[in-house]
Design a protein around this motif. Sequence first.
Motif, short mmCIF file in Angstrom:
data_model
loop_
_atom_site.label_atom_id
_atom_site.label_comp_id
_atom_site.label_asym_id
_atom_site.label_seq_id
_atom_site.Cartn_x
_atom_site.Cartn_y
_atom_site.Cartn_z
N CYS A 248 0.82 -1.28 0.14
CA CYS A 248 -0.15 0.08 -0.16
C CYS A 248 0.84 1.30 0.15
O CYS A 248 1.70 1.37 0.84
N ILE A 249 0.44 2.24 -0.87
CA ILE A 249 1.15 3.50 -0.85
C ILE A 249 0.30 4.59 -0.42
O ILE A 249 0.70 5.78 -0.53
N ARG A 250 -0.72 4.34 0.20
CA ARG A 250 -1.58 5.40 1.16
C ARG A 250 -2.08 6.44 0.20
O ARG A 250 -2.05 7.65 0.52
N CYS A 251 -2.54 5.91 -0.87
CA CYS A 251 -3.08 7.03 -1.84
C CYS A 251 -4.46 7.15 -1.55
O CYS A 251 -5.21 8.42 -2.10
N SER A 252 -5.15 6.61 -0.88
CA SER A 252 -6.50 6.55 -0.37
C SER A 252 -7.73 6.31 -1.49
O SER A 252 -8.97 6.63 -1.37
N ALA A 253 -7.31 6.00 -2.73
CA ALA A 253 -8.31 5.71 -3.83
C ALA A 253 -9.38 4.78 -3.37
O ALA A 253 -10.46 5.01 -3.59
N CYS A 254 -9.13 3.66 -2.69
CA CYS A 254 -9.97 2.68 -2.18
C CYS A 254 -10.95 3.29 -1.29
O CYS A 254 -12.04 2.74 -1.10
N ILE B 287 -8.45 -0.36 2.87
CA ILE B 287 -7.07 -0.36 3.22
C ILE B 287 -7.02 -0.67 5.00
O ILE B 287 -6.40 -1.38 5.26
N CYS C 166 -6.92 0.07 -6.90
CA CYS C 166 -5.82 0.03 -6.09
C CYS C 166 -4.56 0.32 -6.99
O CYS C 166 -4.44 -0.63 -8.04
N PRO C 167 -3.79 1.10 -7.11
CA PRO C 167 -2.59 1.29 -7.82
C PRO C 167 -1.41 0.24 -7.81
O PRO C 167 -0.87 0.36 -8.69
N VAL C 168 -1.52 -0.55 -6.83
CA VAL C 168 -0.68 -1.57 -6.70
C VAL C 168 -1.07 -2.92 -6.45
O VAL C 168 -0.65 -3.89 -6.22
N ILE D 167 -3.54 -4.55 -4.98
CA ILE D 167 -3.94 -5.23 -3.78
C ILE D 167 -5.19 -5.66 -3.85
O ILE D 167 -6.31 -5.19 -4.06
N ILE E 284 -8.02 -6.57 -2.30
CA ILE E 284 -8.59 -6.18 -1.05
C ILE E 284 -9.89 -7.16 -0.56
O ILE E 284 -9.92 -7.63 0.43
#
Lengths: 482, 215
Positions: A318-324, A347, A380-382, A384, A386
């Motif tokens: 997780c890169i903590r982008c908050s998109a989710c 997340i 999720c940009p990476v 994950i 979820i």
Amino acid sequence: MSGTFIGMPKFQTAAKEALGNSQQRRNLQHATGTIRRKRAGVVDELNNWDELRQAGAAIKDNVLSHLDTYLVQLEESLTQAGATVHWAADAEEANRIVTSLVRATGAEEVVKVKSMATQEIGLNEALEVAGINAWETDLAELIVQLGHDKPSHILVPAIHRNRAEIREIFLREMGQVGTPPPTGLTSNPRELAEAARVHLREKFLRAKVAISGANFAIAETGTLVVVESEGNGRMCLTLPETLISVVGIEKVLPTLEDLEVFMQLLPRSSTGERMNPYTSTWTGITPGDGPQDVHVVLLDNGRTDALADQVGRQALRCIRCSACLNVCPVYQRVGGHAYGSVYPGPIGAILNPQLRGTTSDVDQSLPYASSLCGACGDVCPVNIEIPELLVHLRTRVVDEHRGGIPSGEQIAMKGAAWMFSDHRRWEKAQKGAELSGRALGKKDTIGRLPGPLSAWSDARDAPTPPAESFRSWWKREKGDPR
Amino acid sequence: MSTRDDMLTRIAAALEGADRIPPPQREYGATTPLPDIAATFVERVEDYRAVVERVNPEGITAAVAATLTRATRVVVPPGLPREWVAALDGAEVVADDGDLSPDELDHFDAVVTAAAVGIAVTGTIVLDHGPDQGRRALSLVPDVHVCVVRESQLVGDVPESIAPLRHAVDAGRPLTWISGPSATSDIELERVEGVHGPRTLHVLLVSTDHPLPPA
Ligand code: SF4
């Protein structure tokens, strides 16, 4: 002090309360809707978005599966660049290290760049106990701090507040801790931002010590990276004499070139911009430029536990982008506070129980804080997965409460992956649960269950299945679920 | 056992039996080639509500002066070509000697710097804080930042920006990536320009290969 907000009830209880707050829900709907649209626009501009996501996930998987090697390399590079590296096993140790570093400078206050890691460990509270004032300098964090409030979103922590509330907080609180806002302050965002600029500039110019996190830490060069918008980060990273950065061990990237992937993924996913206004990188100490006393605290605090879970470990990408958060129908309705953590939303539902373990009510309930609609995994940009992780953690919560006897729920969970892979199947199953919910009548929780479920229901009160599933509620209220 | 050793041991234990995944091949596709890199750069920087002007190499001095008509105190990095600020009318120009305190920097209205790289697709300017850009505080504290970018410094997208920045990072220098003026969206997601960094970003894009006809 670390992790869970003190005395936090389980998700369902807190969610019920939050659902009664219609002002907060309106603020949230508006804000998440705006970012969602912006994100979709800038993601569509790139024809290789999916390949970038895969590259992002692959780089992170490479890092995680060699984490020991990369951390040692990072330590070496940082040390060579003049920084001092500290290792912290948990929140308490990290707080102790930072507090003693600040004390050694003689400073009685610090300026802070918005940082999830320092929130996670409750650093501000620890500094306060030690008699050190920690000033948050990100506008939203300032609003939260002055309002004696909790953050409710990763990127925009004051998302639950509207402009009128913010004006009130500024008028009431700012003058007590520094430069007051101008008399006649209106709720115009421009004026509110200007009041924050004036209030904080005084603090930036006199600050001797700054505390930050880092979005990325490059093992090969010892370079730390902070991504921000307002310039408060640049102020903190540049003007003080001492800089202390608390960095989760999963933040490592192998090489400078890896930034080319993440500097495309993060801003577009996060604020919905092609690029955020400011990104700062620094490599230890640069003579004549910026802090000459540089410390990096490498933080575990449950991350090695998450790493040990073969399925769960991908949450550490997780890169903590908050998109989710912004696409999550549950988050949008209940807001961030119900998750009982600085990591809310999807997340949070997968990260908190892994970082903190599943002993508390709230952590046991978090894997259930989802309708499993799958929107979070899609953005999720990476990459994950979820929803899969939520199911995995539900199984784990159940397993930990049944002590080795195969349970009905466990068997049900094994089948869940199949069920959730098709939303019609899922809806049908939920309908079944609704029916049983009605059959159970008005009771709020299921008490002791007969048969194979008893081992599980003895250990905890499970919430009764809702009389109406989230999905069918959503359909009724909003038409199509997405 | 020290915390360091303990953490490393825990990691090794957590990874026992796990597949060690190699670094990925970079196969995420080339970015779409841009027909006019400078035009894209200008358009994207303007999107952030920064001011962009295209000038000839001979026109820099006049353009800087025209931009800073209201400035009374201007600070410049020690290595900035002095002729760039030679036409400032009535403004005091101070070259940074490295000793100006944050407080003293706060008493300048504007700063003029060069840049290291410009990224067209994202409208980003990267400073690598070489002598013509100066230390980080210079381009941070004053309220107006005039930044001179050469067309030869432009790259298409983020991946191409790393190679020209590497030597600075290897030399231990910081980087500052700037995309428009300081901004916040923290209040109801409404964008407000100018919080803590310079509220005005003025970019002069200098033609190199194709000199513009005189205006
Ligand atoms: S889980 Fe994915 S989408 Fe959610 S914050 Fe982390 S990186 Fe972003």
